[in-house]
Design an enzyme around this catalytic site. Structure first.
Site, PDB file in Angstrom:
ATOM      1  N   LYS A 268       0.827  -1.214   0.000  1.00 17.02           N
ATOM      2  CA  LYS A 268       0.000   0.000   0.000  1.00 17.02           C
ATOM      3  C   LYS A 268       0.859   1.261   0.000  1.00 17.02           C
ATOM      4  O   LYS A 268       1.808   1.376   0.765  1.00 17.02           O
ATOM      5  CB  LYS A 268      -0.906  -0.010   1.229  1.00 17.02           C
ATOM      6  CG  LYS A 268      -1.993   1.050   1.208  1.00 17.02           C
ATOM      7  CD  LYS A 268      -3.066   0.686   2.220  1.00 17.02           C
ATOM      8  CE  LYS A 268      -4.204   1.645   2.224  1.00 17.02           C
ATOM      9  NZ  LYS A 268      -4.930   1.769   0.978  1.00 17.02           N
TER      10      LYS A 268
ATOM     11  N   GLY B  72       6.640   0.884   5.696  1.00 17.31           N
ATOM     12  CA  GLY B  72       7.535  -0.045   5.004  1.00 17.31           C
ATOM     13  C   GLY B  72       7.582   0.200   3.507  1.00 17.31           C
ATOM     14  O   GLY B  72       8.643   0.155   2.882  1.00 17.31           O
ATOM     15  N   CYS B  73       6.435   0.481   2.929  1.00 17.50           N
ATOM     16  CA  CYS B  73       6.359   0.709   1.480  1.00 17.50           C
ATOM     17  C   CYS B  73       7.072   2.006   1.091  1.00 17.50           C
ATOM     18  O   CYS B  73       7.720   2.086   0.052  1.00 17.50           O
ATOM     19  CB  CYS B  73       4.905   0.724   1.024  1.00 17.50           C
ATOM     20  SG  CYS B  73       4.062  -0.846   1.360  1.00 17.50           S
ATOM     21  N   THR B  74       6.962   3.007   1.949  1.00 19.35           N
ATOM     22  CA  THR B  74       7.649   4.280   1.701  1.00 19.35           C
ATOM     23  C   THR B  74       9.158   4.076   1.766  1.00 19.35           C
ATOM     24  O   THR B  74       9.894   4.497   0.870  1.00 19.35           O
ATOM     25  CB  THR B  74       7.185   5.344   2.711  1.00 19.35           C
ATOM     26  OG1 THR B  74       5.776   5.536   2.552  1.00 19.35           O
ATOM     27  CG2 THR B  74       7.917   6.650   2.508  1.00 19.35           C
TER      28      THR B  74
ATOM     29  N   GLY C 272      10.496   2.129  -1.292  1.00 12.71           N
ATOM     30  CA  GLY C 272      10.561   2.991  -2.466  1.00 12.71           C
ATOM     31  C   GLY C 272      11.704   3.992  -2.390  1.00 12.71           C
ATOM     32  O   GLY C 272      12.407   4.228  -3.375  1.00 12.71           O
TER      33      GLY C 272
END
Length: 156
Positions: free
Chosen positions: A41, A46-48, A51
C-alpha cells in the site's frame, strides 16, 4: 497459477503506470534489466522506505542498465501523489484488477491482528535484458533489501 521460476522467460504484460504512461515489459527487452517490486500500500511506513531505498540507488542502477518499477493495487491518483511526495524517479503500476499481481503470484493469504485476508506479499523480481527471471525475493523484509537486489544486479 504456478509461480514464475528462476531461469524462465517472464510473459510480456502491459499495465497503466504513473506519468500517464503504460508499462510494457517487452519494451525493455535487449535494453535494460528490470526490477519489479510489489508492495502492499502507498504511503505506509515499510512501502515508503522500500521505495526511497530504490529511489536513492537510481544512479548506480542506471550505470547497470537497470530500471525499477513498483506495483500495488492502489489507484493511479494515489500512486501519483505517493510518487510526487516521495520524489520517486521511477514509475508505479496501478494494478487494481490484480492482473500483474496474479502473473507474478504475489496475492496470497495474509494475517493481521488475527484476521485473514488476501493481499500483496512484498516481493521483488529481477528480470534480465533478455526477459529471463534471474532472481526472486518473497516475503521481503525492507531493511537491506534494496542493497541485496543491487548486488544481484551487479552479478548479472
Amino acid at each position: 497459477m504456478p509461480a514464475l521460476e528462476v531461469g524462465q522467460v517472464v510473459p510480456d504484460f502491459s499495465a497503466p503506470a504513473t506519468s500517464e504512461t503504460t508499462f510494457t515489459l517487452s519494451d525493455y527487452r535487449g535494453k535494460s534489466n528490470v526490477i519489479i517490486y510489489f508492495y502492499p500500500k502507498d504511503s505506509t511506513p515499510g512501502c515508503t522506505t522500500e521505495g526511497q531505498n530504490f529511489r536513492d540507488m537510481k544512479e548506480e542502477l542506471d550505470a547497470l542498465d537497470t530500471i525499477v518499477v513498483g506495483v500495488s493495487k492502489d489507484t493511479m491518483r494515489r500512486h501519483e501523489n505517493f510518487k510526487a511526495k516521495q520524489e520517486f524517479n521511477f514509475e508505479l503500476i496501478s494494478d487494481v484488477d490484480e492482473e500483474v499481481c496474479n502473473l507474478f503470484n504475489v496475492i496470497q493469504l495474509k494475517k493481521l491482528y488475527g484476521k485473514e485476508y488476501m493481499g500483496i506479499v512484498r516481493s521483488t523480481f529481477l528480470i534480465d535484458k533478455e526477459g529471463v527471471l534471474r532472481e526472486h525475493w518473497d516475503k521481503v523484509k525492507v531493511k537491506g533489501h534494496a542493497d541485496a537486489v543491487l548486488e544481484s544486479v551487479k552479478a548479472l
